[in-house]
Design a protein around this motif. Structure first.
Motif, PDB file in Angstrom:
ATOM      1  N   LYS A   1      48.335  49.479  25.884  1.00 27.79           N
ATOM      2  CA  LYS A   1      47.260  50.289  26.461  1.00 27.79           C
ATOM      3  C   LYS A   1      47.825  51.107  28.079  1.00 27.79           C
ATOM      4  O   LYS A   1      49.375  50.787  28.509  1.00 27.79           O
ATOM      5  CB  LYS A   1      46.513  49.092  27.533  1.00 27.79           C
ATOM      6  CG  LYS A   1      46.376  47.942  26.303  1.00 27.79           C
ATOM      7  CD  LYS A   1      45.343  48.745  25.285  1.00 27.79           C
ATOM      8  CE  LYS A   1      44.691  47.353  24.078  1.00 27.79           C
ATOM      9  NZ  LYS A   1      45.331  46.739  23.882  1.00 27.79           N
ATOM     10  N   LEU A   2      46.465  52.141  28.748  1.00 25.07           N
ATOM     11  CA  LEU A   2      46.770  52.476  29.969  1.00 25.07           C
ATOM     12  C   LEU A   2      46.299  51.812  30.386  1.00 25.07           C
ATOM     13  O   LEU A   2      45.201  51.888  31.021  1.00 25.07           O
ATOM     14  CB  LEU A   2      46.791  54.162  29.684  1.00 25.07           C
ATOM     15  CG  LEU A   2      46.804  54.094  31.113  1.00 25.07           C
ATOM     16  CD1 LEU A   2      48.772  54.817  32.046  1.00 25.07           C
ATOM     17  CD2 LEU A   2      46.603  56.393  31.397  1.00 25.07           C
ATOM     18  N   LEU A   3      47.352  51.144  31.741  1.00 27.85           N
ATOM     19  CA  LEU A   3      46.351  49.765  32.241  1.00 27.85           C
ATOM     20  C   LEU A   3      45.929  51.177  33.715  1.00 27.85           C
ATOM     21  O   LEU A   3      46.541  51.542  34.718  1.00 27.85           O
ATOM     22  CB  LEU A   3      46.781  49.351  33.225  1.00 27.85           C
ATOM     23  CG  LEU A   3      47.428  47.934  31.895  1.00 27.85           C
ATOM     24  CD1 LEU A   3      48.326  46.365  31.926  1.00 27.85           C
ATOM     25  CD2 LEU A   3      46.495  47.540  30.617  1.00 27.85           C
TER      26      LEU A   3
ATOM     27  N   TRP B   1      41.939  50.823  31.297  1.00 30.02           N
ATOM     28  CA  TRP B   1      41.730  52.451  30.859  1.00 30.02           C
ATOM     29  C   TRP B   1      41.518  52.765  29.491  1.00 30.02           C
ATOM     30  O   TRP B   1      40.278  53.360  29.426  1.00 30.02           O
ATOM     31  CB  TRP B   1      42.731  52.940  32.067  1.00 30.02           C
ATOM     32  CG  TRP B   1      42.065  54.047  32.201  1.00 30.02           C
ATOM     33  CD1 TRP B   1      42.871  55.561  32.510  1.00 30.02           C
ATOM     34  CD2 TRP B   1      40.511  54.148  32.938  1.00 30.02           C
ATOM     35  NE1 TRP B   1      41.231  56.920  32.164  1.00 30.02           N
ATOM     36  CE2 TRP B   1      40.600  56.003  32.797  1.00 30.02           C
ATOM     37  CE3 TRP B   1      39.581  53.482  33.525  1.00 30.02           C
ATOM     38  CZ2 TRP B   1      39.953  56.411  33.868  1.00 30.02           C
ATOM     39  CZ3 TRP B   1      38.165  54.106  33.929  1.00 30.02           C
ATOM     40  CH2 TRP B   1      38.624  55.495  33.986  1.00 30.02           C
ATOM     41  N   ALA B   2      42.944  52.859  28.928  1.00 29.85           N
ATOM     42  CA  ALA B   2      43.008  53.571  27.924  1.00 29.85           C
ATOM     43  C   ALA B   2      43.486  52.418  26.920  1.00 29.85           C
ATOM     44  O   ALA B   2      44.492  51.897  27.623  1.00 29.85           O
ATOM     45  CB  ALA B   2      43.661  54.923  27.621  1.00 29.85           C
ATOM     46  N   VAL B   3      43.176  52.945  24.931  1.00 32.44           N
ATOM     47  CA  VAL B   3      44.126  51.743  24.540  1.00 32.44           C
ATOM     48  C   VAL B   3      44.657  52.762  23.362  1.00 32.44           C
ATOM     49  O   VAL B   3      44.397  53.512  23.353  1.00 32.44           O
ATOM     50  CB  VAL B   3      44.021  50.631  23.567  1.00 32.44           C
ATOM     51  CG1 VAL B   3      42.158  49.661  24.406  1.00 32.44           C
ATOM     52  CG2 VAL B   3      42.151  51.939  22.459  1.00 32.44           C
ATOM     53  N   GLY B   4      45.716  51.497  22.160  1.00 30.95           N
ATOM     54  CA  GLY B   4      46.151  52.832  21.072  1.00 30.95           C
ATOM     55  C   GLY B   4      47.398  53.395  21.180  1.00 30.95           C
ATOM     56  O   GLY B   4      46.768  54.222  20.654  1.00 30.95           O
TER      57      GLY B   4
ATOM     58  N   PRO C   1      40.319  64.112  30.268  1.00 32.94           N
ATOM     59  CA  PRO C   1      40.022  64.532  31.452  1.00 32.94           C
ATOM     60  C   PRO C   1      40.556  62.929  32.018  1.00 32.94           C
ATOM     61  O   PRO C   1      40.776  61.834  31.179  1.00 32.94           O
ATOM     62  CB  PRO C   1      38.656  64.488  31.260  1.00 32.94           C
ATOM     63  CG  PRO C   1      38.318  65.086  29.854  1.00 32.94           C
ATOM     64  CD  PRO C   1      39.363  64.769  29.347  1.00 32.94           C
ATOM     65  N   ALA C   2      41.580  62.837  33.113  1.00 36.27           N
ATOM     66  CA  ALA C   2      41.858  62.086  33.761  1.00 36.27           C
ATOM     67  C   ALA C   2      40.839  61.123  34.117  1.00 36.27           C
ATOM     68  O   ALA C   2      40.951  60.436  34.463  1.00 36.27           O
ATOM     69  CB  ALA C   2      42.124  62.461  35.069  1.00 36.27           C
ATOM     70  N   SER C   3      39.288  61.551  34.281  1.00 38.29           N
ATOM     71  CA  SER C   3      38.261  60.365  34.729  1.00 38.29           C
ATOM     72  C   SER C   3      37.311  59.713  33.618  1.00 38.29           C
ATOM     73  O   SER C   3      37.030  59.432  33.917  1.00 38.29           O
ATOM     74  CB  SER C   3      36.954  61.500  35.715  1.00 38.29           C
ATOM     75  OG  SER C   3      36.655  62.245  34.574  1.00 38.29           O
ATOM     76  N   GLN C   4      37.777  60.445  32.295  1.00 40.14           N
ATOM     77  CA  GLN C   4      37.488  59.723  31.059  1.00 40.14           C
ATOM     78  C   GLN C   4      38.496  58.809  30.678  1.00 40.14           C
ATOM     79  O   GLN C   4      39.861  58.625  30.337  1.00 40.14           O
ATOM     80  CB  GLN C   4      37.102  60.833  30.210  1.00 40.14           C
ATOM     81  CG  GLN C   4      36.500  59.887  28.885  1.00 40.14           C
ATOM     82  CD  GLN C   4      36.085  61.026  28.111  1.00 40.14           C
ATOM     83  OE1 GLN C   4      36.900  62.399  28.456  1.00 40.14           O
ATOM     84  NE2 GLN C   4      36.261  61.167  26.468  1.00 40.14           N
ATOM     85  N   GLY C   5      37.524  57.322  30.453  1.00 39.56           N
ATOM     86  CA  GLY C   5      38.297  55.495  30.349  1.00 39.56           C
ATOM     87  C   GLY C   5      37.656  55.928  29.011  1.00 39.56           C
ATOM     88  O   GLY C   5      37.008  56.670  28.229  1.00 39.56           O
ATOM     89  N   ARG C   6      38.081  54.633  28.509  1.00 34.54           N
ATOM     90  CA  ARG C   6      37.572  53.853  27.333  1.00 34.54           C
ATOM     91  C   ARG C   6      38.085  54.944  26.342  1.00 34.54           C
ATOM     92  O   ARG C   6      37.729  54.674  24.992  1.00 34.54           O
ATOM     93  CB  ARG C   6      35.793  53.931  26.935  1.00 34.54           C
ATOM     94  CG  ARG C   6      35.496  53.032  25.994  1.00 34.54           C
ATOM     95  CD  ARG C   6      34.024  52.350  26.829  1.00 34.54           C
ATOM     96  NE  ARG C   6      33.751  51.627  25.348  1.00 34.54           N
ATOM     97  CZ  ARG C   6      33.665  50.897  25.628  1.00 34.54           C
ATOM     98  NH1 ARG C   6      33.686  50.306  26.333  1.00 34.54           N
ATOM     99  NH2 ARG C   6      32.847  50.172  24.146  1.00 34.54           N
ATOM    100  N   LEU C   7      39.041  55.702  26.100  1.00 29.53           N
ATOM    101  CA  LEU C   7      39.751  56.303  25.453  1.00 29.53           C
ATOM    102  C   LEU C   7      40.811  55.422  24.227  1.00 29.53           C
ATOM    103  O   LEU C   7      41.155  54.924  24.438  1.00 29.53           O
ATOM    104  CB  LEU C   7      40.485  57.720  25.226  1.00 29.53           C
ATOM    105  CG  LEU C   7      39.165  58.243  26.272  1.00 29.53           C
ATOM    106  CD1 LEU C   7      40.141  60.428  27.006  1.00 29.53           C
ATOM    107  CD2 LEU C   7      38.151  59.631  25.301  1.00 29.53           C
ATOM    108  N   ASN C   8      40.639  55.933  23.168  1.00 28.80           N
ATOM    109  CA  ASN C   8      41.467  55.588  22.010  1.00 28.80           C
ATOM    110  C   ASN C   8      42.904  56.429  21.393  1.00 28.80           C
ATOM    111  O   ASN C   8      42.067  56.992  20.509  1.00 28.80           O
ATOM    112  CB  ASN C   8      40.634  54.844  20.935  1.00 28.80           C
ATOM    113  CG  ASN C   8      41.201  53.589  20.150  1.00 28.80           C
ATOM    114  OD1 ASN C   8      42.590  53.918  20.121  1.00 28.80           O
ATOM    115  ND2 ASN C   8      40.820  53.124  19.298  1.00 28.80           N
ATOM    116  N   TYR C   9      43.961  56.687  21.467  1.00 28.56           N
ATOM    117  CA  TYR C   9      45.079  57.341  21.439  1.00 28.56           C
ATOM    118  C   TYR C   9      45.672  56.923  19.938  1.00 28.56           C
ATOM    119  O   TYR C   9      46.707  57.628  19.874  1.00 28.56           O
ATOM    120  CB  TYR C   9      46.035  57.259  22.678  1.00 28.56           C
ATOM    121  CG  TYR C   9      45.129  58.021  23.966  1.00 28.56           C
ATOM    122  CD1 TYR C   9      44.877  59.289  24.338  1.00 28.56           C
ATOM    123  CD2 TYR C   9      44.829  57.229  24.833  1.00 28.56           C
ATOM    124  CE1 TYR C   9      44.788  59.822  24.693  1.00 28.56           C
ATOM    125  CE2 TYR C   9      44.050  57.726  25.965  1.00 28.56           C
ATOM    126  CZ  TYR C   9      43.769  59.587  25.965  1.00 28.56           C
ATOM    127  OH  TYR C   9      44.159  60.115  26.946  1.00 28.56           O
ATOM    128  N   ALA C  10      44.739  55.968  18.949  1.00 24.88           N
ATOM    129  CA  ALA C  10      45.110  55.838  17.514  1.00 24.88           C
ATOM    130  C   ALA C  10      46.001  54.930  16.996  1.00 24.88           C
ATOM    131  O   ALA C  10      46.141  54.784  15.755  1.00 24.88           O
ATOM    132  CB  ALA C  10      45.299  57.831  17.212  1.00 24.88           C
TER     133      ALA C  10
END
Length: 383
Positions: free
Chosen positions: A193-195, A223-226, A259-268
């Motif tokens: 993850k990115l925390l 903040w982001a997963v995958g 975008p740095a302001s966009q959370g909840r992204l899944n990097y796969a």
């Protein structure tokens, strides 16, 4: 259609059909760069940074547990920080990065990420000595975040403050191979993850209220997963973008830009490695972030992410995101605008870098290359 259920509900709906689209890139151009030797003689250097506004000093992180200072081009004889007795070093373990608080000049706080004697991740805060700005107060250590590690590899390791003043922590999937427990896709795990945490409104930290799982549905620090092993990531404030270089498994290395302001992204990961199905095969890329750049292992083995050049010495390099590869030691860059890569460059260098462990950025936005052999170089255009 399969009904969404389980820990990923609402994050990405995956099916086992179809194939992801291929990445279309502009042709790669060529250029020449000069690498100015700044200092040599470091022991296993893995990162370089400077406090905000401090244009006189470079702080070089040594994997063995020390942070050294280069001041006005001179290697200071005493380490800024020495915590070698608190950690295990070697392979992908050790002291891995440093981040200076945005108000470092006032509060003296800085943060390190390392693997302790049991191989687990610790993010700790230290304070600079009141008597000497070139020495840290080693007794001031305060644990911020502890994350158990199931294996010795894929520890991530980068701590970095974003433009929003939050501390971001890159965490690998916990190691082994292929993410056997699928931790990168499980929202109850901080691995893969990115925390993102707030160090100014809590003890030891607070959860930013706009974190995607701040109140429910997953670990609130996420903040982001995958992610498989985001060894290095970088923020580019002028464009508002976040660049993540994620180390691949057996075949593909990648850079993601969002975008740095966009959370909840899944990097796969582990559904995909780069833009290619990994587990399951076939797979769907629906709801997943695909990389903007990838390369296979005929060109390297482990991507080393860098920064977008925003310095003033070399305007011709402005806006280029630089990155390298640990095994191949080349240097490449690309320009990114309007959601796409707009140009790529493979650079001819005037020195042989060997194994590259990191890129670094000083307080003026100039970029550096960190070589495992113990040397630090500053990037400059060829004459």
């Amino acid at each position: 259609m399969t009904r969404c259920a389980g820990p990923l509900c609402g994050l990405a709906l995956l099916t086992c059909a179809g194939n992801p689209p291929s990445i279309v890139l502009p042709p790669e151009g060529a250029g020449s760069l000069r690498l100015e030797l700044v200092q040599s003689g470091f022991s296993s250097p893995v990162y370089l940074a400077s406090p905000p506004g401090d244009t006189a000093r470079l702080f070089v992180v040594e994997q063995t547990g020390r942070i050294q200072i280069v001041q006005h081009g001179q290697f200071l004889p005493t380490a800024f920080l020495d915590i070698h007795s608190r950690l295990v070093s070697g392979g992908e373990q050790g002291l891995l990065s440093v981040a200076f608080h945005p108000s470092y000049a006032a509060n003296g706080f800085f943060y390190v990420n390392y693997t302790d004697l049991n191989g687990d991740t610790r993010v700790e805060r230290y304070t600079v000595s009141v008597a000497d700005s070139n020495l840290a107060d080693t007794a001031s250590h305060k644990l911020i975040l502890f994350i158990p590690q199931p294996y010795a590899n894929h520890n991530g390791g980068l701590v970095m403050f974003g433009p929003d003043g939050m501390l971001y922590i890159g965490m690998g999937d916990g190691g082994s191979g292929g993410d056997p427990q699928n931790r990168a896709q499980h929202l109850d795990s901080l691995l893969g993850k990115l925390l993102r945490i707030d160090l100014d409104h809590g003890d030891p930290y607070a959860i930013p209220p706009n974190n995607p799982f701040a109140t429910s549905g997953g670990a609130p620090e996420i903040w982001a997963v995958g992610l498989r092993n985001p060894w290095r990531f970088a923020f580019d404030s002028p464009s508002g973008l976040l660049y993540i270089a994620d180390v691949g498994q057996n075949t593909w290395e990648e850079v993601d830009v969002e975008p740095a302001s966009q959370g909840r992204l899944n990097y796969a990961w582990r559904v995909m490695e780069g833009a290619h199905c990994y587990n399951p095969v076939p797979c769907s890329s629906a709801g997943l972030v695909l990389p903007v750049i990838e390369y296979d292992h005929s060109e390297g083995c482990s991507i080393i992410g860098g920064f977008v050049y925003r310095g003033s010495r070399w305007p011709s390099l402005a806006g280029q995101y630089f990155y390298s590869d640990y095994c191949s030691g080349w240097l490449r860059s690309f320009a990114y605008a309007n959601g796409a890569v707009t140009g790529r460059t493979s650079w001819t260098l005037d020195v042989s870098l060997g194994n590259v462990t990191s890129l670094g950025e000083d307080a003026a936005g100039e970029l550096y290359v960190v070589s495992a052999g113990g040397s630090i170089y500053r990037i400059a255009p060829a004459p």
